[in-house]
Structure formats: structure tokens, C-alpha cells
Motif scaffolding. Structure first.
Motif, PDB file in Angstrom:
ATOM      1  N   ASN A 214       0.759  -1.079  -0.039  1.00  0.00           N
ATOM      2  CA  ASN A 214       0.086  -0.025  -0.033  1.00  0.00           C
ATOM      3  C   ASN A 214       0.984   1.274   0.084  1.00  0.00           C
ATOM      4  OD1 ASN A 214      -2.221   1.517   0.156  1.00  0.00           O
ATOM      5  ND2 ASN A 214      -2.584   1.250   2.366  1.00  0.00           N
ATOM      6  N   ASN A 215       0.304   2.453  -0.130  1.00  0.00           N
ATOM      7  CA  ASN A 215       0.949   3.601  -0.064  1.00  0.00           C
ATOM      8  C   ASN A 215       2.060   4.025  -1.195  1.00  0.00           C
ATOM      9  OD1 ASN A 215      -1.065   4.753   1.882  1.00  0.00           O
ATOM     10  ND2 ASN A 215       0.242   3.683   3.443  1.00  0.00           N
ATOM     11  N   CYS A 216       1.907   3.351  -2.371  1.00  0.00           N
ATOM     12  CA  CYS A 216       2.807   3.317  -3.241  1.00  0.00           C
ATOM     13  C   CYS A 216       2.430   4.451  -4.416  1.00  0.00           C
ATOM     14  CB  CYS A 216       3.030   2.109  -4.161  1.00  0.00           C
ATOM     15  SG  CYS A 216       3.432   0.775  -2.766  1.00  0.00           S
ATOM     16  N   LEU A 217       3.229   5.667  -4.387  1.00  0.00           N
ATOM     17  CA  LEU A 217       2.791   6.811  -5.190  1.00  0.00           C
ATOM     18  C   LEU A 217       4.059   7.176  -6.219  1.00  0.00           C
ATOM     19  CD1 LEU A 217       0.823   8.801  -2.633  1.00  0.00           C
ATOM     20  CD2 LEU A 217      -0.035   7.314  -4.783  1.00  0.00           C
ATOM     21  N   THR A 218       5.483   6.891  -5.606  1.00  0.00           N
ATOM     22  CA  THR A 218       6.517   7.500  -6.073  1.00  0.00           C
ATOM     23  C   THR A 218       7.685   6.665  -6.377  1.00  0.00           C
ATOM     24  OG1 THR A 218       7.439   7.934  -3.882  1.00  0.00           O
ATOM     25  CG2 THR A 218       6.117   9.641  -4.809  1.00  0.00           C
ATOM     26  N   ILE A 219       8.566   6.987  -7.033  1.00  0.00           N
ATOM     27  CA  ILE A 219       9.925   6.164  -7.097  1.00  0.00           C
ATOM     28  C   ILE A 219      10.432   5.831  -5.717  1.00  0.00           C
ATOM     29  CG2 ILE A 219      12.393   6.344  -7.743  1.00  0.00           C
ATOM     30  CD1 ILE A 219      11.499   8.109 -10.052  1.00  0.00           C
ATOM     31  N   GLU A 220      10.346   6.571  -4.939  1.00  0.00           N
ATOM     32  CA  GLU A 220      10.961   6.186  -3.377  1.00  0.00           C
ATOM     33  C   GLU A 220      10.000   5.223  -2.901  1.00  0.00           C
ATOM     34  OE1 GLU A 220      13.861   7.074  -1.826  1.00  0.00           O
ATOM     35  OE2 GLU A 220      14.197   8.261  -3.904  1.00  0.00           O
ATOM     36  N   ASP A 221       8.710   5.246  -3.248  1.00  0.00           N
ATOM     37  CA  ASP A 221       7.871   4.314  -2.729  1.00  0.00           C
ATOM     38  C   ASP A 221       8.415   2.820  -3.383  1.00  0.00           C
ATOM     39  OD1 ASP A 221       6.462   5.746  -0.890  1.00  0.00           O
ATOM     40  OD2 ASP A 221       5.158   6.158  -2.598  1.00  0.00           O
ATOM     41  N   GLY A 222       8.709   2.816  -4.408  1.00  0.00           N
ATOM     42  CA  GLY A 222       9.028   1.555  -5.290  1.00  0.00           C
ATOM     43  C   GLY A 222      10.352   0.888  -4.559  1.00  0.00           C
ATOM     44  N   LYS A 223      11.361   1.883  -4.314  1.00  0.00           N
ATOM     45  CA  LYS A 223      12.458   1.414  -3.851  1.00  0.00           C
ATOM     46  C   LYS A 223      12.134   0.664  -2.130  1.00  0.00           C
ATOM     47  CE  LYS A 223      15.705   4.929  -5.853  1.00  0.00           C
ATOM     48  NZ  LYS A 223      16.292   5.916  -5.666  1.00  0.00           N
ATOM     49  N   ARG A 224      11.182   1.249  -1.659  1.00  0.00           N
ATOM     50  CA  ARG A 224      10.685   0.747  -0.231  1.00  0.00           C
ATOM     51  C   ARG A 224      10.048  -0.652  -0.524  1.00  0.00           C
ATOM     52  NH1 ARG A 224       5.717   0.736   1.250  1.00  0.00           N
ATOM     53  NH2 ARG A 224       4.995   2.368  -0.200  1.00  0.00           N
ATOM     54  N   VAL A 225       9.390  -0.754  -1.448  1.00  0.00           N
ATOM     55  CA  VAL A 225       8.778  -2.038  -1.882  1.00  0.00           C
ATOM     56  C   VAL A 225       9.673  -3.215  -1.783  1.00  0.00           C
ATOM     57  CG1 VAL A 225       7.282  -3.395  -3.264  1.00  0.00           C
ATOM     58  CG2 VAL A 225       6.601  -1.045  -2.575  1.00  0.00           C
ATOM     59  N   VAL A 226      10.931  -2.900  -2.440  1.00  0.00           N
ATOM     60  CA  VAL A 226      11.945  -3.946  -2.681  1.00  0.00           C
ATOM     61  C   VAL A 226      12.272  -4.470  -1.412  1.00  0.00           C
ATOM     62  CG1 VAL A 226      14.179  -4.529  -3.467  1.00  0.00           C
ATOM     63  CG2 VAL A 226      12.755  -2.928  -4.688  1.00  0.00           C
ATOM     64  N   ASN A 227      12.459  -3.666  -0.309  1.00  0.00           N
ATOM     65  CA  ASN A 227      12.855  -3.903   1.174  1.00  0.00           C
ATOM     66  C   ASN A 227      11.652  -4.781   1.644  1.00  0.00           C
ATOM     67  OD1 ASN A 227      15.210  -2.817   1.005  1.00  0.00           O
ATOM     68  ND2 ASN A 227      14.557  -0.968   1.461  1.00  0.00           N
ATOM     69  N   GLU A 228      10.707  -4.372   1.620  1.00  0.00           N
ATOM     70  CA  GLU A 228       9.436  -5.258   1.958  1.00  0.00           C
ATOM     71  C   GLU A 228       9.462  -6.533   1.141  1.00  0.00           C
ATOM     72  OE1 GLU A 228       5.792  -3.049   1.878  1.00  0.00           O
ATOM     73  OE2 GLU A 228       6.749  -1.054   2.818  1.00  0.00           O
ATOM     74  N   TYR A 229       9.584  -6.508   0.032  1.00  0.00           N
ATOM     75  CA  TYR A 229       9.798  -7.733  -0.932  1.00  0.00           C
ATOM     76  C   TYR A 229      10.640  -8.606  -0.216  1.00  0.00           C
ATOM     77  CZ  TYR A 229      10.603 -10.813  -4.766  1.00  0.00           C
ATOM     78  OH  TYR A 229      11.011 -11.765  -5.756  1.00  0.00           O
ATOM     79  N   MET A 230      11.866  -8.422  -0.080  1.00  0.00           N
ATOM     80  CA  MET A 230      12.912  -9.062   0.290  1.00  0.00           C
ATOM     81  C   MET A 230      12.703  -9.774   1.637  1.00  0.00           C
ATOM     82  SD  MET A 230      15.335  -9.213  -1.962  1.00  0.00           S
ATOM     83  CE  MET A 230      16.946  -9.542  -0.795  1.00  0.00           C
ATOM     84  N   SER A 231      11.948  -8.934   2.611  1.00  0.00           N
ATOM     85  CA  SER A 231      11.592  -9.612   3.963  1.00  0.00           C
ATOM     86  C   SER A 231      10.729 -10.639   4.012  1.00  0.00           C
ATOM     87  CB  SER A 231      11.053  -8.365   5.023  1.00  0.00           C
ATOM     88  OG  SER A 231      10.059  -7.938   4.621  1.00  0.00           O
ATOM     89  N   LEU A 232      10.075 -10.752   2.801  1.00  0.00           N
ATOM     90  CA  LEU A 232       8.969 -11.920   2.771  1.00  0.00           C
ATOM     91  C   LEU A 232       9.406 -13.195   2.915  1.00  0.00           C
ATOM     92  CD1 LEU A 232       6.697 -10.482   0.167  1.00  0.00           C
ATOM     93  CD2 LEU A 232       6.186 -10.582   2.475  1.00  0.00           C
TER      94      LEU A 232
END
Length: 319
Positions: A214-232
Motif C-alpha cells: 500500500n501507499n505506493c505513489l513515487t519512485i521512492e515508494d518503489g524502492k521501499r517495496v523492494v525491501n518489503e519484498y525481500m523480507s517476505l
């Protein structure tokens, strides 16, 4: 401050003649027109635009309620709106709402007070009842996929676009599919969620809450999602990302962390923003510029109507 009578006296003409000059009336001699223009310049006379608007019953202004001006989805819509407003001889008044109902209400109140002739809501925070209460004061057009019976809606069919994206990923052999969304509430977001769940059910895969970012609006959010993805512990093999900006941020950060796109995770963006071509992102093109133009056409029409615009897949190298 000089008034129209002072100009008439200075120019040696009648008040009616001055009025005709101000309104570009054709039946005024060039000699009198020049005399009036000279008198206006000498006296420093300027027309009271507010008074003109009051007399004509219109402002030639369209209000635009937009959550974020600096987001690619909305900025593309705004480009279309601005282009068509120029064609239709309208100026624009922007109300940045940040999805706050009280800010959206300011735009609605401007319509009520005749400060604008019509209102475009590019993504609403208010419920339909709150918006309907202002419809008597002027035309309102909302940018969303809705079959609302009273308020015209112009948009892309977000449900069909997202369902198409899901089926495209499934056809590519993916069954573990997650997605990134700007916000979880809102009509368009709910339609995407519905399409997502229906397609998961069709392939008999469970809904995994931790695969929805959620809360994915910007390039920075995309970078954040990578870290969340890696933690799965268990990771999806594909992601639908509802903004090419977010998809771009994901791909750039994924590369830094050794995640291969599409070998490790396939990504499908939306919008067909120029950054998608630069980063070789497969995306679903949404004709947002055309939607923006249509929004102005409808709000300035005597009989505004709803419209849905088609989407198109642009295949590149991220799936």
C-alpha cells in the motif's frame, strides 16, 4: 479611481460608445475607438473583470480538485485538462486536496459561490451524497470508473485494465502474483482489488495480504517495496504496480540488491509514462491525456455525459 463616465468625458463620446469599445462591438468608428483607448490609458482605467463576470453569469473558470499535483498519473491528466481548457477558452483554479474531505469541500464551496463555472474532481475523498448536494450549483464531473446515475464520470476502466494485467501475468505462467497500490480505499482502488481477487480465485490461489503493498505513489515508494519484498518468507513471482513511477523505483532498487527482473520477479506497470520506456518496463497504457481533455469537454457542455476510455498493453522486457 476613474470610471466609465470619466473615460467617456475624456474621450468626448457617450458612455454607450465606451461600453461598445470595451466589448469589441463592431459598430464603432476607428476614430472613436482610438479616442476611447487613449482616454483609458491617460486615466489609468481598467475593466472590473469581476463585474463583467457577474453581469454575464459566468467566470470562464473551471475548478480542479486534485489530490497531488506532482504525481505522474495526475500530472498527465492535468496536461490534458490544461490543453482542452485553452481550446475552450477557460482558465483553471486548482485545489490540492491530499485526499482530505475538508479541502475537497473548499472546491465544492467555490462552485456554490459561483467562483468557478464547473468542477472536476480527479480523485475524490468525499462520499457521493456530499458531492450530490452541490450539483445544483453547477456541473461536476468526476474522474473515476463509476456508473453513477447523477454525476458524470470520465475515466479508464480500471477494473478491466487490472483484470487484463492479471490475466497477462497468468498467461506468462505466473500464479504467485502480488500488487502495489496507491491507496487501499477509493472507487478505482476497490475495482482493482476486486479484479485481483477474482483472478486469484479463478486460478485457485489464496489472497495473501502481505503481497499487497500500500501507499505506493513515487519512485521512492518503489524502492521501499523492494525491501518489503525481500523480507517476505514466501515471495510472489510477479507484481502488478499501478504506477510506472513506482515500477521504475522497484526495478532500479532491485538491480542494486541483485534481484533480477524478470527472472526473479516480473513487473507490470501502468500509465506508459516515458520512464517506462527508458527502463524497458512492460506497462498498460492509460490514455490519461485524452481523459483529461474529455473531462473539460464534459464539464463545459450543456449536457455532460460519462465516458470510458480504452487501455493498451505495451510489451517490453520486465515480464
Amino acid at each position: 479611481m476613474a470610471n466609465i463616465r470619466d473615460v467617456a468625458k475624456q474621450a468626448g463620446v457617450s458612455v454607450t460608445t465606451v461600453s461598445r469599445v470595451l466589448n469589441d462591438h463592431p459598430y464603432v468608428t476607428e476614430e472613436k475607438r482610438l479616442a476611447v483607448e487613449k482616454a483609458m490609458e491617460e486615466l489609468g482605467y481598467y475593466q472590473n473583470i469581476n463585474a463583467i463576470h457577474l453581469s454575464k453569469g459566468e467566470t470562464r473558470l473551471i475548478g480542479v480538485a486534485v489530490p497531488f499535483i506532482n504525481h505522474s498519473y495526475f500530472s498527465t491528466l492535468l496536461n490534458g485538462i490544461a490543453d482542452q481548457a485553452l481550446v475552450c477558452d477557460y482558465n483553471l483554479v486548482f485545489y490540492q486536496t491530499n485526499y482530505q474531505e475538508q479541502e475537497e469541500r473548499k472546491a465544492l464551496e467555490a462552485l456554490k459561490r459561483k467562483q468557478v463555472d464547473g468542477l472536476l474532481i480527479l480523485s475524490r475523498a468525499s462520499g457521493w451524497e456530499a458531492i450530490e448536494a452541490y450539483q445544483e450549483f453547477g456541473p461536476i464531473v468526476v474522474c473515476e470508473s463509476s456508473n453513477h446515475t447523477r454525476i458524470p464520470c470520465v475515466s479508464v476502466d480500471h477494473y478491466e485494465a487490472f483484470r487484463f494485467g492479471m490475466r497477462y501475468m497468468i498467461q506468462k505462467g505466473h500464479r504467485h502474483i502480488g500488487y502495489c497500490i496507491g491507496r487501499m480505499n477509493g472507487t478505482n482502488s476497490n475495482l482493482r482489488e476486486m479484479a485481483y481477487c477474482e483472478e486469484l480465485e479463478f486460478i485457485e490461489e489464496p489472497y495473501r495480504k502481505d503481497w499487497v503493498f500500500n501507499n505506493c505513489l513515487t519512485i521512492e515508494d518503489g524502492k521501499r517495496v523492494v525491501n518489503e519484498y525481500m523480507s517476505l518468507e514466501e515471495k510472489p513471482s510477479a507484481l502488478l504496480i499501478t504506477s510506472d513511477q513506482v515500477a521504475a523505483g522497484f526495478k532500479m532498487e532491485a538491480g542494486k540488491q541483485g534481484i533480477r527482473v524478470p527472472a526473479d520477479v516480473a513487473i507490470l506497470g501502468f500509465d506508459n509514462h516515458p520512464i517506462a520506456e527508458a527502463l524497458d518496463l512492460t506497462t498498460i497504457e492509460l490514455p490519461l491525456h485524452e481523459v483529461g481533455m474529455s473531462l473539460v469537454e464534459q464539464v463545459s457542455s450543456k449536457n455532460p455525459a460519462s465516458a470510458i476510455y480504452p487501455f493498451e498493453l505495451v510489451e517490453r522486457g520486465s515480464v
